[in-house]
Design an enzyme around this catalytic site. Structure first.
Site: not given
Length: 164
Positions: A17, A41, A95, A133
């Site tokens: 990030h 989440k 990514r 993450s």
């Protein structure tokens, strides 16, 4: 003034990030880091903790570019958040190819809702492409060393949250 919105859950904010934030600052005068509440989440860190980590890591101005950095929690549609903060750009990090498939759909939906907001994709630097993450949290939860993937501030917060 060119305003960009970099949205995410940032649970926690990683070096990947940080790479995107640093590079996005070259594109805009003000970068709004939109911290999604996203209760679905089940984040490890509270919204307040995630905002505080980002503010501590990035302050209010990017040193190299002078870009103003603002942290903005949101729980509405991404396109509505972009309009709320007057962003003309949504900045997304990629990514892998699998990220692109999801992001491609998101861009299409956002363009239908408001075609005045552009989306810009930034590829993560090669050394950061594997960082997610979710994986960082799993490494930390299982007693691994997550310091390769997060700042010292975030690493300490992870250890404290997991009571190590």
């Amino acid at each position: 003034m060119r305003i960009g919105l970099y949205p995410g859950t940032f649970d926690p904010v990683t070096l990947g990030h940080a790479d995107i934030i640093r590079r996005a600052c070259r594109l805009v005068d003000r970068l709004v880091i939109g911290v999604a509440i996203n209760r679905d989440k089940g984040p490890l860190f509270t919204l307040e903790e995630r905002v505080a980590m980002i503010e501590e890591a990035f302050g209010t101005e990017h040193a190299e570019t002078g870009t103003e950095i603002v942290v903005h929690p949101f729980d509405n549609l991404l396109i509505d958040c972009a309009n709320d903060v007057k962003a003309s750009l949504i900045i997304r990090g990629l990514r892998a190819v699998s990220d692109f498939e999801y992001e491609y759909q998101m861009v299409g939906m956002n363009r239908v809702m408001d075609d005045s907001v552009e989306t810009v994709f930034l590829m993560a630097e090669a050394r950061h492409q594997a960082i997610a993450s979710k994986l960082v949290k799993e490494i930390a939860r299982l007693g691994g060393d997550a310091s390769h993937f997060v700042s010292p501030v975030v690493g300490a917060a992870l250890n404290a949250k997991l009571q190590r």
